[in-house]
Write a protein that holds these residues in place. Structure first.
Motif, PDB file in Angstrom:
ATOM      1  N   VAL A   1     -36.331 -55.361 -39.038  1.00 14.64           N
ATOM      2  CA  VAL A   1     -37.351 -54.824 -40.179  1.00 14.64           C
ATOM      3  C   VAL A   1     -37.471 -53.661 -39.450  1.00 14.64           C
ATOM      4  O   VAL A   1     -37.917 -52.785 -40.484  1.00 14.64           O
ATOM      5  CB  VAL A   1     -39.058 -55.618 -40.111  1.00 14.64           C
ATOM      6  CG1 VAL A   1     -39.518 -54.735 -40.469  1.00 14.64           C
ATOM      7  CG2 VAL A   1     -38.299 -57.309 -40.584  1.00 14.64           C
ATOM      8  N   SER A   2     -37.671 -53.263 -38.314  1.00 12.57           N
ATOM      9  CA  SER A   2     -37.951 -51.770 -38.142  1.00 12.57           C
ATOM     10  C   SER A   2     -37.140 -50.636 -37.907  1.00 12.57           C
ATOM     11  O   SER A   2     -37.169 -49.501 -37.833  1.00 12.57           O
ATOM     12  CB  SER A   2     -38.650 -51.833 -35.924  1.00 12.57           C
ATOM     13  OG  SER A   2     -37.664 -51.760 -35.418  1.00 12.57           O
ATOM     14  N   GLY A   3     -35.853 -51.543 -38.252  1.00 11.46           N
ATOM     15  CA  GLY A   3     -34.386 -50.474 -38.481  1.00 11.46           C
ATOM     16  C   GLY A   3     -34.015 -50.271 -39.928  1.00 11.46           C
ATOM     17  O   GLY A   3     -32.657 -49.587 -40.602  1.00 11.46           O
ATOM     18  N   ALA A   4     -35.104 -50.139 -40.247  1.00 10.26           N
ATOM     19  CA  ALA A   4     -35.096 -49.913 -41.972  1.00 10.26           C
ATOM     20  C   ALA A   4     -35.089 -49.111 -42.631  1.00 10.26           C
ATOM     21  O   ALA A   4     -36.049 -48.589 -42.488  1.00 10.26           O
ATOM     22  CB  ALA A   4     -35.863 -51.867 -43.043  1.00 10.26           C
ATOM     23  N   ILE A   5     -34.762 -47.558 -43.602  1.00  8.20           N
ATOM     24  CA  ILE A   5     -35.240 -47.297 -44.439  1.00  8.20           C
ATOM     25  C   ILE A   5     -35.394 -47.185 -45.593  1.00  8.20           C
ATOM     26  O   ILE A   5     -35.625 -48.556 -46.160  1.00  8.20           O
ATOM     27  CB  ILE A   5     -33.607 -46.074 -43.804  1.00  8.20           C
ATOM     28  CG1 ILE A   5     -32.489 -46.372 -45.077  1.00  8.20           C
ATOM     29  CG2 ILE A   5     -32.984 -45.861 -42.981  1.00  8.20           C
ATOM     30  CD1 ILE A   5     -31.797 -45.411 -45.607  1.00  8.20           C
ATOM     31  N   GLN A   6     -36.345 -46.541 -45.843  1.00  6.86           N
ATOM     32  CA  GLN A   6     -36.735 -46.024 -47.388  1.00  6.86           C
ATOM     33  C   GLN A   6     -36.051 -46.301 -48.262  1.00  6.86           C
ATOM     34  O   GLN A   6     -34.273 -46.359 -48.451  1.00  6.86           O
ATOM     35  CB  GLN A   6     -36.984 -44.689 -47.555  1.00  6.86           C
ATOM     36  CG  GLN A   6     -38.375 -44.294 -46.734  1.00  6.86           C
ATOM     37  CD  GLN A   6     -39.330 -45.149 -46.980  1.00  6.86           C
ATOM     38  OE1 GLN A   6     -40.383 -45.660 -48.181  1.00  6.86           O
ATOM     39  NE2 GLN A   6     -40.304 -45.779 -46.081  1.00  6.86           N
ATOM     40  N   LYS A   7     -35.951 -47.000 -49.367  1.00  4.43           N
ATOM     41  CA  LYS A   7     -34.854 -47.775 -50.570  1.00  4.43           C
ATOM     42  C   LYS A   7     -34.518 -46.794 -51.783  1.00  4.43           C
ATOM     43  O   LYS A   7     -32.944 -46.649 -51.353  1.00  4.43           O
ATOM     44  CB  LYS A   7     -36.163 -48.760 -51.250  1.00  4.43           C
ATOM     45  CG  LYS A   7     -35.117 -48.927 -52.454  1.00  4.43           C
ATOM     46  CD  LYS A   7     -35.505 -50.344 -53.723  1.00  4.43           C
ATOM     47  CE  LYS A   7     -34.954 -50.273 -55.038  1.00  4.43           C
ATOM     48  NZ  LYS A   7     -35.604 -51.023 -55.484  1.00  4.43           N
ATOM     49  N   GLN A   8     -35.501 -45.561 -51.469  1.00  2.63           N
ATOM     50  CA  GLN A   8     -34.599 -44.572 -52.315  1.00  2.63           C
ATOM     51  C   GLN A   8     -33.412 -44.223 -51.418  1.00  2.63           C
ATOM     52  O   GLN A   8     -32.335 -43.109 -51.664  1.00  2.63           O
ATOM     53  CB  GLN A   8     -35.156 -43.846 -52.866  1.00  2.63           C
ATOM     54  CG  GLN A   8     -34.736 -42.591 -53.591  1.00  2.63           C
ATOM     55  CD  GLN A   8     -34.148 -42.779 -54.753  1.00  2.63           C
ATOM     56  OE1 GLN A   8     -34.701 -44.092 -55.550  1.00  2.63           O
ATOM     57  NE2 GLN A   8     -33.251 -42.288 -55.443  1.00  2.63           N
ATOM     58  N   VAL A   9     -34.237 -43.777 -50.168  1.00  6.32           N
ATOM     59  CA  VAL A   9     -32.717 -43.338 -48.970  1.00  6.32           C
ATOM     60  C   VAL A   9     -31.625 -44.019 -48.928  1.00  6.32           C
ATOM     61  O   VAL A   9     -30.836 -43.116 -49.096  1.00  6.32           O
ATOM     62  CB  VAL A   9     -33.171 -42.439 -47.772  1.00  6.32           C
ATOM     63  CG1 VAL A   9     -32.489 -42.485 -46.504  1.00  6.32           C
ATOM     64  CG2 VAL A   9     -34.583 -41.963 -47.673  1.00  6.32           C
ATOM     65  N   TYR A  10     -32.159 -44.918 -48.805  1.00  6.04           N
ATOM     66  CA  TYR A  10     -30.501 -46.034 -48.613  1.00  6.04           C
ATOM     67  C   TYR A  10     -29.822 -45.655 -50.186  1.00  6.04           C
ATOM     68  O   TYR A  10     -28.639 -45.396 -49.758  1.00  6.04           O
ATOM     69  CB  TYR A  10     -30.677 -47.233 -48.423  1.00  6.04           C
ATOM     70  CG  TYR A  10     -30.457 -48.385 -48.416  1.00  6.04           C
ATOM     71  CD1 TYR A  10     -30.251 -48.887 -47.212  1.00  6.04           C
ATOM     72  CD2 TYR A  10     -29.439 -49.251 -48.996  1.00  6.04           C
ATOM     73  CE1 TYR A  10     -29.322 -49.747 -46.793  1.00  6.04           C
ATOM     74  CE2 TYR A  10     -28.742 -50.140 -49.267  1.00  6.04           C
ATOM     75  CZ  TYR A  10     -28.804 -50.395 -47.792  1.00  6.04           C
ATOM     76  OH  TYR A  10     -27.511 -50.962 -47.376  1.00  6.04           O
ATOM     77  N   LEU A  11     -30.079 -45.890 -51.425  1.00  2.00           N
ATOM     78  CA  LEU A  11     -29.458 -45.756 -52.433  1.00  2.00           C
ATOM     79  C   LEU A  11     -28.716 -44.249 -52.071  1.00  2.00           C
ATOM     80  O   LEU A  11     -28.023 -43.702 -52.552  1.00  2.00           O
ATOM     81  CB  LEU A  11     -30.521 -46.297 -53.153  1.00  2.00           C
ATOM     82  CG  LEU A  11     -30.860 -47.877 -53.637  1.00  2.00           C
ATOM     83  CD1 LEU A  11     -31.845 -47.716 -55.054  1.00  2.00           C
ATOM     84  CD2 LEU A  11     -29.080 -48.566 -53.568  1.00  2.00           C
ATOM     85  N   GLU A  12     -29.644 -43.347 -52.151  1.00  8.89           N
ATOM     86  CA  GLU A  12     -28.524 -41.350 -52.002  1.00  8.89           C
ATOM     87  C   GLU A  12     -27.998 -41.841 -50.728  1.00  8.89           C
ATOM     88  O   GLU A  12     -27.143 -41.038 -51.386  1.00  8.89           O
ATOM     89  CB  GLU A  12     -29.930 -41.052 -51.906  1.00  8.89           C
ATOM     90  CG  GLU A  12     -31.474 -40.538 -52.979  1.00  8.89           C
ATOM     91  CD  GLU A  12     -32.284 -39.667 -52.597  1.00  8.89           C
ATOM     92  OE1 GLU A  12     -32.601 -39.305 -50.908  1.00  8.89           O
ATOM     93  OE2 GLU A  12     -33.233 -39.395 -53.555  1.00  8.89           O
ATOM     94  N   LEU A  13     -27.759 -42.155 -49.694  1.00 10.87           N
ATOM     95  CA  LEU A  13     -26.951 -42.458 -48.405  1.00 10.87           C
ATOM     96  C   LEU A  13     -25.984 -42.721 -49.151  1.00 10.87           C
ATOM     97  O   LEU A  13     -24.087 -42.692 -48.835  1.00 10.87           O
ATOM     98  CB  LEU A  13     -27.703 -43.431 -48.075  1.00 10.87           C
ATOM     99  CG  LEU A  13     -26.843 -42.604 -46.285  1.00 10.87           C
ATOM    100  CD1 LEU A  13     -27.241 -41.423 -45.786  1.00 10.87           C
ATOM    101  CD2 LEU A  13     -27.641 -43.839 -45.049  1.00 10.87           C
ATOM    102  N   ILE A  14     -25.789 -43.856 -50.336  1.00 10.16           N
ATOM    103  CA  ILE A  14     -24.638 -44.619 -50.266  1.00 10.16           C
ATOM    104  C   ILE A  14     -24.003 -43.858 -51.591  1.00 10.16           C
ATOM    105  O   ILE A  14     -22.914 -43.613 -51.417  1.00 10.16           O
ATOM    106  CB  ILE A  14     -25.255 -45.764 -51.311  1.00 10.16           C
ATOM    107  CG1 ILE A  14     -25.137 -47.095 -50.571  1.00 10.16           C
ATOM    108  CG2 ILE A  14     -24.095 -46.778 -52.278  1.00 10.16           C
ATOM    109  CD1 ILE A  14     -26.388 -47.844 -51.029  1.00 10.16           C
TER     110      ILE A  14
END
Length: 281
Positions: A203-216
């Motif tokens: 859980v605490s290692g998760a990042i923001q959904k939008q940041v995650y998609l932008e990183l991809i």
């Protein structure tokens, strides 16, 4: 727990313990991390049992999605499973790719590799291989895989950008991935972000959904698609181990969302060399 190596060591220790547990024990903890709950808390609520190739002995209940279900694996494909654990997703991928394909599982916990190898050997799976290694530096050559899958693993890795670069390197041009992971919408309280147990609990290692998609996208992937998005609810008796009653109320009223997403993306095909003034865009 603020350095990458320290966080990785926490995860390795926790998942070494998990490798020796059964699924029922893991399902009564937060992603197997040992933060026990009086409510049975299993972040993986999807049912694997209906998928062909499923082997309950290889299922430790640690996932947060069904990436192999969405991975579009074809017969003869080379598939890599990142954070392969006891072999659950690797064995389902093996069914999909068939005898002419190959599946490579990568995990950096020796106890998990040992358990997965024993499971494969007991079932006579000769086209499934498990390699110990860090998914930030995969022990495989470039342009090898047709498909990469991973289930609730990238959130455990501090350097997610490094993993995505490795995924891009290892995929063949035109290859793709399907990855299930935990993401956020809103900010977790500091106490949860810094809790080692919650980090190992996905859980605490998760990042923001939008940041995650932008990183991809920033790593060169195309046709990025969220194949599934489901909310994750953490029981109060787990949260109360880290938050005061007042903090718990504030957190629940904050609108912070924790979700499991399964994301698909493709590595672009290599562009053909230009042969003249009329053949290039």
């Amino acid at each position: 727990m603020n350095t990458q190596e320290q966080l990785k060591e926490v995860v390795k220790q926790k998942y070494s313990e998990i490798a020796l547990q059964d699924k029922e024990t893991n399902q009564s903890s937060c992603c197997g991390s040992g933060c026990c709950s009086t409510e049975v808390y299993n972040i993986m609520s999807d049912d694997y049992s209906q998928l062909e190739g499923y082997d309950p002995d290889a299922d430790l209940g640690l996932g947060c999605g069904l990436p192999t279900r969405f991975a579009k694996i074809k017969k003869g494909d080379v598939v890599i499973d990142l954070g392969s654990g006891a072999g659950n997703d690797a064995f389902i991928a093996r069914y999909e790719t068939g005898e002419t394909g190959k599946v490579i599982g990568i995990d950096f916990t020796p106890a998990m590799i040992e358990r997965a190898r024993k499971n494969a050997e007991a079932r006579g799976f000769h086209n499934v291989e498990f390699r110990q290694g860090d998914i930030e530096q995969m022990p495989v050559t470039s342009n090898l895989a047709d498909v990469i899958v991973s289930n609730c693993v990238l959130n455990l890795v501090p350097n997610k950008d490094g993993v995505l670069k490795e995924i891009f390197r290892v995929l063949k041009p035109g290859g793709h991935f399907s990855i299930s992971d935990i993401v956020l919408e809103g900010d977790l309280p500091k106490e949860i972000r810094e809790a080692a147990e919650m980090y190992a609990g996905c859980v605490s290692g998760a990042i923001q959904k939008q940041v995650y998609l932008e990183l991809i996208a920033s790593n060169g992937f195309e046709n990025i698609t969220v194949q599934k998005d489901k909310p994750i609810a953490i029981p109060d008796d787990i949260l109360s181990q880290y938050l005061s009653p007042e903090q718990l109320v504030t957190f629940k009223q904050s609108g912070t969302g924790i979700s499991s997403v399964t994301v698909y993306a493709e590595k672009p095909l290599e562009k053909k060399a230009c042969c003249g003034p009329d053949c290039c865009d």
